[in-house]
Design an enzyme around this catalytic site. Structure first.
Site, mmCIF file in Angstrom:
data_model
loop_
_atom_site.group_PDB
_atom_site.id
_atom_site.type_symbol
_atom_site.label_atom_id
_atom_site.label_comp_id
_atom_site.label_asym_id
_atom_site.label_seq_id
_atom_site.Cartn_x
_atom_site.Cartn_y
_atom_site.Cartn_z
ATOM 1 C CG ASP A 276 5.279 31.056 43.120
ATOM 2 O OD1 ASP A 276 6.404 30.784 43.571
ATOM 3 O OD2 ASP A 276 5.126 31.658 42.040
HETATM 4 C C1 BGC Z 1 8.498 32.083 41.388
HETATM 5 C C2 BGC Z 1 8.432 30.626 41.004
HETATM 6 C C3 BGC Z 1 9.655 29.896 41.508
HETATM 7 C C4 BGC Z 1 9.763 30.084 43.002
HETATM 8 C C5 BGC Z 1 10.930 29.348 43.631
HETATM 9 C C6 BGC Z 1 8.823 32.273 42.848
HETATM 10 O O1 BGC Z 1 9.094 33.600 43.143
HETATM 11 O O2 BGC Z 1 7.278 32.694 41.071
HETATM 12 O O3 BGC Z 1 8.308 30.502 39.615
HETATM 13 O O4 BGC Z 1 9.564 28.542 41.173
HETATM 14 O O5 BGC Z 1 9.913 31.470 43.271
HETATM 15 O O6 BGC Z 1 12.142 29.901 43.305
#
Ligand code: BGC
Length: 758
Positions: A276
């Site tokens: 993530d």
């Molecule tokens: C979130 C994810 C997301 C990623 C990319 C993160 O902050 O937890 O769910 O896919 O950002 O935008």
């Protein structure tokens, strides 16, 4: 692929493991918050993941030092980057463009929690396929979706992104999304790779506080939290996103148990794992790495292949490889996994945005998202009013309508959190749709906003009350704004925000029939409304066709058929509240759990100030018709244990019921099958969903519905964390909610026909 790998320099290999956003969209630098221990000897400086890194994504793409990009959307932008990678980089390896498309790209369907209320996996597949087709015209070939985190606590804001509290429903939805995104062949135009997130158990963050610790037994992990991820992997998910949270003390983005043992070892996953956003960097804040090099080593050796935005793999891996702290084979394997997905998606043959770019909601897709919105609505209450009939569907004669509330004329909030590239201007508001309707009925609609989400002002109340006074019926559109749920949107209160509760009370006091529409990304506490408002419809955030879908249900063109994917509490203090809880030694048996505690002061597992039960339970939802359940039966009374253990893929028993439409209109019911297992070596939930089916019946029509139960449905995880069946008793309920009361029983017996006394 191995030939390509052999040609790659170390830098090019590492490039495939690196992911950035466009340079211009990188997060703005902010001053890190002061750390309590900063400056003390031995104190470790906490990193601020929101500080921007000075990367030049274009240059990286052109020199083969970038593997994928996030949230870079639009044919022009993706093609520009892709040309740099394909035309200019030495080995011409295309970039993979990923985006948070979670409930539609331009044509938006209900938020995933709302969509789960449809209990309609085929619909989810059709919608996901539609989103994949739209997004691939903008060059996006990878979705950070589905989010399959089980959530039993609506304080957690990301509840809105998943399918709710139940592992069986969660698994069904997970499979449906993967089928829709990836199709039967990932390389076909219009298919996109899925990234199942967030592995693992992110939804169990303590106290519902975002990014918080998760700590649980392995049995609970396997029985409740892992099934949807597993289902997604079995359905062929191409990639997985490792979560922010730690699990039992080990951050998910450096967790060999999760990534190596379970995901790759037990489940045979052979796609790649992306961290993530800055999760690799955050290993420092978790306190398991003192520096960037250690964080990188721990993440990649645990099995995180791609570093999203941490700027650690590109800066740390060269030296870690040279010094032998990370074996070259680990990097090679990670690169192989990334290339495998790039080959599978057909990116080498078709690297660019395809077809005519979709830049707005697509007219031909509106009926499908409209249908989805209709199916997602859950009728929570529909009491009879003075004339003796339920308030909904609205009588055409009640044509002086007051439409009140901050969500009544609000395009932006029809879309909901993480609305892809959806444009507010494409959405139909409630006011637009209702004005059309009321005009057709020859009536008059008066709109009044009444209140704001973020203010306690009551300045708008008077106009709202006057509108209500002049009306035959009041539609109140209340709830959360869409940015109150989603990432970093935990709430400690689950009430209607701002002055909306007071507005509701003021309007109800006028004495006109009131329909309350609840917009929310999570269960809210609706205890006052449940006593004072005759009709309550949970509408979540319905998407592009919001207004039409709600009006169609209000006026009875469609009977509501949605069922709750999460328990709605009476009070926030009940959380986490879920229907499939484990029994206790002091169950309040024989006490009506829907009633507040009375004079009984014995020592039971209950609150002294609120009933245990949900206000509106899991699986619950009313219809404009009514249904009865009869003849709940099982096909046999006993199953020999050796047979249960030896026939893992086969049906062991069939449970059936006759469901009849006892009302006077055609309607759809979600028939649900629950199972309880008593007498096992490990406590089992008081009931668990093991099957569901949407059934549409004409008035007076009856149908036999059957559920096939096999090892998968009857098994549980034992002390060795292995799925098993023991010689135990089972109860099966079939009905219209988790309170289904018609039951049948059977048992698993130790050997052919002999029941052992336990
Ligand atoms: C979130 C994810 C997301 C990623 C990319 C993160 O902050 O937890 O769910 O896919 O950002 O935008």
């Amino acid at each position: 692929m191995d030939r390509l790998l052999r040609q790659m320099t170390l830098e090019e290999k590492i490039g495939q493991l690196v992911q950035y956003n466009d340079t211009e969209d990188a997060p703005q630098a902010v001053t890190p918050p002061p750390q309590p221990d900063a400056g003390k000897p031995g104190a470790i400086a906490a990193v601020n993941p929101l500080v921007a890194h000075p990367v030049n994504a274009m240059q990286l793409a052109a020199t083969g030092r970038l593997g994928s990009m996030l949230n870079t959307i639009g044919a022009a932008r993706t093609n520009t980057y892709q040309h740099l990678a394909v035309d200019q980089s030495r080995l011409h390896i295309p970039l993979l463009f990923g985006a948070d498309v979670i409930h539609g790209f331009r044509t938006i369907y209900p938020v995933p929690l709302g969509l789960a209320a449809s209990f309609d996996p085929q619909l989810v597949t059709d919608l996901s396929h539609m989103a994949a087709q739209e997004a691939s015209t903008a060059g996006v070939r990878w979705f950070y979706s589905p989010m399959v985190d089980i959530s039993r606590d609506p304080r957690w804001g990301r509840t809105v992104e998943g399918a709710g509290e139940d592992p069986y429903l969660g698994a069904a939805m997970a499979r449906a999304y993967i089928r829709g995104y990836q199709g039967d062949d990932l390389s076909k135009p219009g298919s996109v790779a899925a990234s199942v997130k967030h592995f693992a158990a992110y939804g169990a963050a303590e106290a519902g506080r975002e990014y918080n610790t998760t700590d649980m037994s392995e049995i609970r992990l396997r029985q409740v939290y892992l099934p949807p991820y597993h289902a997604a992997v079995e359905a062929g998910a191409a990639t997985i996103m490792s979560a922010f949270n730690s699990l039992n003390g080990v951050p998910s983005s450096a967790n060999p148990f999760l990534l190596a043992q379970v995901l790759r070892g037990e489940w045979g996953f052979n796609g790649f794992v992306v961290s993530d956003y800055t999760a690799v960097m955050e290993l420092i804040n978790h306190g398991i790495a003192l520096d960037a090099a250690t964080a990188t080593r721990k993440a990649i050796t645990a099995g995180v292949d791609v570093d999203m935005m941490s700027h650690f793999y590109d800066t740390q891996l060269p030296e870690l490889i040279r010094s032998g702290q990370v074996p070259m084979a680990v990097v090679d394997e990670a690169v192989r996994r990334v290339l495998r997905v790039k080959f599978a998606t057909g990116l080498f043959e078709r690297p660019y945005a395809e077809g005519v770019e979709v830049t707005a909601a697509v007219a031909k897709n509106r009926p499908l998202v409209g249908k989805a919105a209709e199916e997602s609505l859950v009728l929570l209450q529909n009491d009879k009013i003075a004339d003796g009939a339920p308030l909904l569907p609205l009588l055409p004669t009640r044509n002086r309508v007051a439409l009140i509330g901050p969500l009544a004329d609000d395009k932006e909030d029809m879309i909901g959190a993480l609305g892809g590239a959806g444009n507010d201007q494409d959405t139909i508001t409630l006011r637009q749709a209702m004005e059309q309707r009321v005009q057709q009925l020859g009536g008059v609609l008066v709109y009044s906003k009444g209140a704001e989400f973020d203010s306690t002002s009551q300045a708008g109340f008077q106009a709202a009350v006057e509108a209500a006074r002049a009306a035959d019926v009041v539609i109140l559109a209340l709830g959360e704004s869409s940015n109150m749920s989603g990432e970093a949107r935990s709430r400690a209160y689950l009430d209607l925000p701002g002055s909306q509760q007071q507005l509701l009370e003021a309007v109800v006091a006028v004495g006109k029939p009131v329909v309350l529409l609840v917009f929310s990304g999570r269960p809210l506490v609706l205890d006052w409304a449940a006593v004072h408002v005759p009709a309550i419809l949970e509408v979540w955030f319905p998407g592009t066709e919001a207004g039409h879908a709600i009006a169609n249900v209000l006026y009875g063109d469609v009977s509501p058929s949605g069922k709750l994917p999460m328990s709605f509490p009476r009070a926030v203090g009940q959380e986490p509240l879920y229907y499939n809880y484990l029994p206790t030694g002091r169950p309040p048996t024989g006490i009506d759990l829907s009633q507040p505690p009375g004079g009984d002061t014995r020592f039971f597992s209950r609150y002294i100030d609120v009933p245990n039960s949900a206000l509106f339970p899991f699986g619950y939802g009313l219809s404009y018709s009514s249904f009865s359940y009869n003849d709940v039966k099982v096909s046999r009374s006993s199953i020999p244990l050796p047979q249960a253990l030896a026939n893992r893929g086969k049906t062991l028993i069939e449970a059936t019921a006759t469901v009849s439409n006892t009302g006077n209109r055609t309607a759809t019911e979600v028939v649900q099958c629950y199972v309880r297992n008593l007498g096992a070596s490990i406590e089992q939930p008081v009931r668990s969903l093991k099957g569901f089916e949407r059934v549409t019946l004409a008035p007076g029509e009856a149908k036999q519905v059957s559920f096939l139960l096999g090892f998968k449905e009857l098994s549980f995880f034992n002390l060795e964390n292995k799925p098993t069946v023991e010689a135990t008793q089972y109860t099966v309920w079939i009905g219209g909610s988790s309170l289904a009361s018609q039951e049948a029983t059977f048992e698993v017996v130790p050997s052919m026909g002999i029941a052992e006394s336990r």
